[in-house]
Each structure stands twice: as structure tokens, then as C-alpha cells.
Design an enzyme around this catalytic site. Structure first.
Site, PDB file in Angstrom:
ATOM      1  N   HIS A 230       0.802  -1.229   0.000  1.00  0.00           N
ATOM      2  CA  HIS A 230       0.000   0.000   0.000  1.00  0.00           C
ATOM      3  C   HIS A 230       0.833   1.276   0.000  1.00  0.00           C
ATOM      4  O   HIS A 230       0.284   2.364  -0.097  1.00  0.00           O
ATOM      5  CB  HIS A 230      -0.955   0.031   1.191  1.00  0.00           C
ATOM      6  CG  HIS A 230      -0.269   0.387   2.470  1.00  0.00           C
ATOM      7  ND1 HIS A 230       0.406  -0.530   3.222  1.00  0.00           N
ATOM      8  CD2 HIS A 230      -0.130   1.571   3.113  1.00  0.00           C
ATOM      9  CE1 HIS A 230       0.920   0.058   4.281  1.00  0.00           C
ATOM     10  NE2 HIS A 230       0.622   1.334   4.249  1.00  0.00           N
TER      11      HIS A 230
HETATM   12  C1  UD1 Z   1      -2.173   5.510   6.003  1.00  0.00           C
HETATM   13  C2  UD1 Z   1      -0.875   5.977   6.652  1.00  0.00           C
HETATM   14  C3  UD1 Z   1       0.178   4.899   6.549  1.00  0.00           C
HETATM   15  C4  UD1 Z   1      -0.329   3.569   7.059  1.00  0.00           C
HETATM   16  C5  UD1 Z   1      -1.612   3.218   6.298  1.00  0.00           C
HETATM   17  C6  UD1 Z   1      -2.202   1.893   6.747  1.00  0.00           C
HETATM   18  C7  UD1 Z   1      -0.398   8.390   6.543  1.00  0.00           C
HETATM   19  C8  UD1 Z   1       0.435   9.413   5.896  1.00  0.00           C
HETATM   20  N1  UD1 Z   1      -0.343   7.164   6.009  1.00  0.00           N
HETATM   21  O1  UD1 Z   1      -1.966   5.407   4.629  1.00  0.00           O
HETATM   22  O2  UD1 Z   1       1.287   5.288   7.328  1.00  0.00           O
HETATM   23  O3  UD1 Z   1       0.634   2.550   6.885  1.00  0.00           O
HETATM   24  O4  UD1 Z   1      -2.560   4.258   6.537  1.00  0.00           O
HETATM   25  O5  UD1 Z   1      -3.387   1.625   6.094  1.00  0.00           O
HETATM   26  O6  UD1 Z   1      -1.072   8.684   7.492  1.00  0.00           O
HETATM   27  N2  UD1 Z   1      -9.651   4.715   2.408  1.00  0.00           N
HETATM   28  C9  UD1 Z   1     -10.804   3.945   2.365  1.00  0.00           C
HETATM   29  N3  UD1 Z   1     -11.330   3.492   3.533  1.00  0.00           N
HETATM   30  C10 UD1 Z   1     -10.781   3.806   4.731  1.00  0.00           C
HETATM   31  C11 UD1 Z   1      -9.611   4.586   4.756  1.00  0.00           C
HETATM   32  C12 UD1 Z   1      -9.050   5.006   3.589  1.00  0.00           C
HETATM   33  O7  UD1 Z   1     -11.339   3.667   1.302  1.00  0.00           O
HETATM   34  O8  UD1 Z   1     -11.313   3.426   5.766  1.00  0.00           O
HETATM   35  C13 UD1 Z   1      -9.052   5.224   1.174  1.00  0.00           C
HETATM   36  C14 UD1 Z   1      -8.949   6.737   1.188  1.00  0.00           C
HETATM   37  O9  UD1 Z   1     -10.095   7.308   0.704  1.00  0.00           O
HETATM   38  C15 UD1 Z   1      -7.736   7.012   0.348  1.00  0.00           C
HETATM   39  C16 UD1 Z   1      -6.886   5.772   0.528  1.00  0.00           C
HETATM   40  O10 UD1 Z   1      -7.723   4.767   1.101  1.00  0.00           O
HETATM   41  O11 UD1 Z   1      -8.070   7.140  -0.985  1.00  0.00           O
HETATM   42  C17 UD1 Z   1      -5.694   6.027   1.373  1.00  0.00           C
HETATM   43  O12 UD1 Z   1      -6.047   6.464   2.684  1.00  0.00           O
HETATM   44  P1  UD1 Z   1      -5.102   7.501   3.485  1.00  0.00           P
HETATM   45  O13 UD1 Z   1      -5.678   7.781   4.820  1.00  0.00           O
HETATM   46  O14 UD1 Z   1      -4.811   8.636   2.592  1.00  0.00           O
HETATM   47  O15 UD1 Z   1      -3.713   6.828   3.691  1.00  0.00           O
HETATM   48  P2  UD1 Z   1      -3.190   5.333   3.626  1.00  0.00           P
HETATM   49  O16 UD1 Z   1      -2.632   5.070   2.282  1.00  0.00           O
HETATM   50  O17 UD1 Z   1      -4.220   4.379   4.146  1.00  0.00           O
END
Ligand code: UD1
Length: 392
Positions: A230
Site C-alpha cells: 500500500h
Molecule cells: C495511512 C498511513 C500509513 C499507514 C496506512 C495503513 C499516513 C500518511 N499514512 O496510509 O502510514 O501505513 O494508513 O493503512 O497517514 N480509504 C478507504 N477506507 C478507509 C480509509 C481510507 O477507502 O477506511 C481510502 C482513502 O479514501 C484514500 C486511501 O484509502 O483514498 C488512502 O487512505 P489515506 O488515509 O490517505 O492513507 P493510507 O494510504 O491508508
């Protein structure tokens, strides 16, 4: 004494749960006057059942007292929105300590807010405690590395999981008295949940237990590999993502690969049209904590770019191959079962073969014994007592 514990994203829940339980244990042992009031704040950085909700039941973590409901956004938007909403919480609750865990945007946002807070006429602000301090990948292109550095440098108490963290913080000029080498609360959760993970039915539902016709069975469980990806540097760049998948082609011919897909990764797979490269890989939705733990426990190899999984496989003694150029958790390589394979397909192929052919006899890192959270709560109580004696 009032403490706020902040959680926001998936890897925070297992790091924070043991702290909530250690506070509960403390309260059971002391007089009412010495009890700690613990407020659990969920920023909502991760918000759906798969990335957040299921972890509360799996870890037996009480529901958050306060939900900030921030949701997704760019780094700046997400961080700013958490800060804006968390400021109101601190102003309302007047905590003595704000505890942040890990390295996600919620961690840095809430630490920054608390560091600039003035809660009385003397300008007193809450103490800030960072759990999992001092880890460094020395790669500032990782958003988490920036979060780690900033959080550590605004925190008062730095709770460290491995010796490298102590060394890094001392090099950066942090005072020795602020650094507490306590062990790893993520491992506290793992040790507490390891046996319960056997109740999971995930192996049966994926056809990896032999009564359901799995291949290559030993002890009733199929031989399979587990994959998670990821990191933005791996999945947001098509070339790197393809290189990693090509590096796993031979593994895929030998054994089933189970791939619980993070939402970010799911989006990129369809955007980059990578479905054909994933044909032999079993894609599933993100899994709950106990299901994932069960899959990890029985895997013959775990391939990952996650930080926490490098630690969990070390604790379980399961071979791990990290598809990154570096790790902020060097003890998992020097002492554990982890190998850094990079993202080049040829290097990955070689590393897979080595990990399959040579069993690394890892050992448990110092203080990864299930008592990190107990040590942290004891240190918080001592720090507050010291602060109160100075203020009086
Ligand atoms: C975040 C953390 C990372 C951690 C990871 C674990 C930061 C900078 N990054 O990255 O350190 O290892 O989480 O998962 O804080 N999304 C969903 N459902 C959810 C949550 C997120 O669909 O419940 C989608 C969001 O809309 C987004 C993507 O997943 O498009 C990424 O989510 P984001 O919170 O930006 O960061 P992660 O890549 O999950």
C-alpha cells in the site's frame, strides 16, 4: 490525571489498545484519587468497517469517546482538518497528557496541536507522549518519515520500541531523559490475540485448509504466501508496482498468494489496468485483525511493504520479505525474520528463493514481551507526578 489517546488509521488501533487496557489495570490497583481518566479520540482518518470498525471488536477496544470524522483528503487537507477539530477537543477536555502512536497523519496533527496549546494563565500545555518514537528510514520521500521526525521533536516523552530508536533520537539531539525504551505495544496486542486468531475461519473460507481441497497441505493447512502492498512509492508508480508483481511470478507458480488489498492499492490496480498481472493472485478485501493474524501465523512467506507486518512476522518467526529499499525497523532484519528485497523484479525473485530455501532462526527483540504498555503507563504517571511537584 486525564489522558487523551489518539487513534486514526488502521495501524494505530493495535498500538493503542494495550494502552487503554494498561490504564484500566492501573485504575484497578490504585486509590480513586490516583486513577487515570482515559479519553479515546478517533480522528476518522480511516473510517470504514474494513479499515477501522472491525478492529475495535477484534481487539476488544471500547468505542471511541470522541469521533472527529475527518475522512480522506490530500495530506495537507487531512492533517489540517484533524488539527482544527482536535484543537476543540483539547480546549474542552484540558488533558494532562496527549498520547499519539505511530507515524500517520493523525499522529503528527494531534501532536502539533497539543504542542502549541496553552491551557491556563501560566501557559501550561499537556505533555505529549509519542509511542513508537525514534524509528527512521532516512527516506524523507516517505510521508511517514516526515510525520515521525516532526512528532518526535514536539513530544516530551518518547517511547521507543527498539535500540535503533534510542540511537536515532540521541543523534538528533533529544535529551536522554526524554527517551524511554519500553518495547512494542503492537507486539503486546499480538501476544494477547495470537491464540484467539485460531478461532478465525479465514483459512477455510479461502480454501486453505485441506478439508476444502487445498493443495500442498501439511498439518491440514495449505502452503501459501501472503502479500500486502500500500505504500504510495510502490503502488502509485505503475512501473514499480509492475516490477514487484513480476518479481513474484515464480512464487505465484509454486504456491497460492493471498493478497488483502488496501483501498489505495485497489484504486491503482484498476487505474493502471494491472488485472492481467494479478491473474494468479487471490485478491481479497482488507481483513480484520484476527483474520489477518491467522493468515500470517500459517503463511510460509509474507511479502509486504508495511512497517508493522515486519515486526509481527519477526515476533511470529514467519519469513518476511520487505519490498522496499529500506526499513525504519532494522531489528527485524538484524534479529528477526525479515529481508529487505527492494522493488527490482530480479532482486525480489532471488530474495524469494532465498527466503523459501533457508530458514532464518530469528529471535524476539529485547522487551517485545507483552508489557510495553504497562511500562508506558508507569512512566506517564511518574512524569506527571514530577511535573506537578515542579509546578507546586
Ligand atoms: C495511512 C498511513 C500509513 C499507514 C496506512 C495503513 C499516513 C500518511 N499514512 O496510509 O502510514 O501505513 O494508513 O493503512 O497517514 N480509504 C478507504 N477506507 C478507509 C480509509 C481510507 O477507502 O477506511 C481510502 C482513502 O479514501 C484514500 C486511501 O484509502 O483514498 C488512502 O487512505 P489515506 O488515509 O490517505 O492513507 P493510507 O494510504 O491508508
Amino acid at each position: 490525571m486525564k489522558i487523551i489517546i489518539v487513534v486514526g488509521a488502521r495501524p494505530n488501533f493495535m498500538k493503542a489498545a494495550p494502552l487503554v487496557f494498561a490504564v484500566r489495570d492501573h485504575n484497578n490497583r490504585v486509590e480513586p484519587v490516583d486513577m487515570i481518566r482515559c479519553i479515546l479520540v478517533h480522528t476518522g482518518q480511516h473510517y470504514d468497517e474494513a479499515m477501522s470498525g472491525s478492529f475495535f471488536s477484534d481487539l476488544r477496544l471500547p468505542q471511541p469517546d470522541i469521533q472527529l470524522g475527518v475522512g480522506s483528503g490530500s495530506h495537507a487537507t487531512q492533517t489540517a482538518e484533524i488539527m482544527r477539530r482536535f484543537e476543540d477537543v483539547v480546549l474542552q477536555e484540558h488533558p494532562d497528557v496527549v498520547v499519539v502512536v505511530g507515524d500517520v497523519n493523525s499522529t503528527v496533527a494531534c501532536a502539533l496541536v497539543a504542542s502549541k496549546m496553552s491551557l491556563d494563565s501560566k501557559g501550561t500545555r499537556p505533555l505529549i507522549a509519542h509511542v513508537e518514537a525514534g524509528l527512521r528510514s532516512f527516506d524523507r520521500d516517505m510521508p511517514e518519515e516526515v510525520n515521525r521526525i516532526v512528532t518526535d521533536h514536539v513530544s516530551d516523552l518518547l517511547f521507543v520500541t527498539e535500540q535503533s530508536g534510542v540511537i536515532n533520537l540521541l543523534h538528533e539531539g533529544v535529551a536522554r531523559s526524554q527517551i524511554h525504551f519500553v518495547g512494542n505495544t503492537m507486539i503486546d496486542s499480538l501476544l494477547a490475540s495470537k491464540d484467539r486468531a485460531d478461532e478465525s475461519r479465514i483459512l477455510q473460507s479461502l480454501g486453505l485448509r485441506n478439508q476444502n481441497g487445498a493443495r500442498n497441505c501439511s498439518n491440514g493447512t495449505a502452503r501459501y504466501a501472503l502479500l500486502t502492498l500500500h505504500r504510495p512509492s510502490n503502488v502509485d508508480d505503475r512501473e514499480t508496482f509492475v516490477s514487484i508483481l513480476e518479481g513474484l511470478e515464480e512464487l505465484c507458480d509454486l504456491y497460492p498468494i493471498v493478497f488483502p488489498v488496501h483501498p489505495r492499492t485497489r484504486k491503482r490496480i484498476s487505474e493502471f489496468q494491472l488485472e492481467c498481472l494479478l491473474r494468479g493472485i487471490r485478491l481479497v478485501d482488507p481483513l480484520g485483525y484476527l483474520d489477518f493474524l491467522c493468515l500470517m501465523k500459517h503463511a510460509m512467506l509474507v511479502v509486504t511493504d508495511s512497517g508493522g507486518i515486519q515486526e509481527e512476522t519477526t515476533c511470529l518467526g514467519i519469513p518476511c520479505l520487505t519490498v522496499r529499499e529500506n526499513t525504519e525497523r532494522p531489528v527485524t532484519v538484524s534479529q528477526g525474520s525479515n529481508v529487505i528485497a527492494g522493488t527490482d523484479k530480479d532482486r525480489i525473485r532471488v530474495a524469494v528463493k532465498e527466503q523459501l530455501n533457508t530458514r532464518r532462526e530469528g529471535s524476539l527483540p529485547e522487551k517485545w514481551d507483552g508489557f510495553a504498555a504497562t511500562r508506558i503507563v508507569a512512566a506517564l504517571v511518574a512524569a506527571l507526578a514530577k511535573r506537578q511537584s515542579v509546578l507546586v
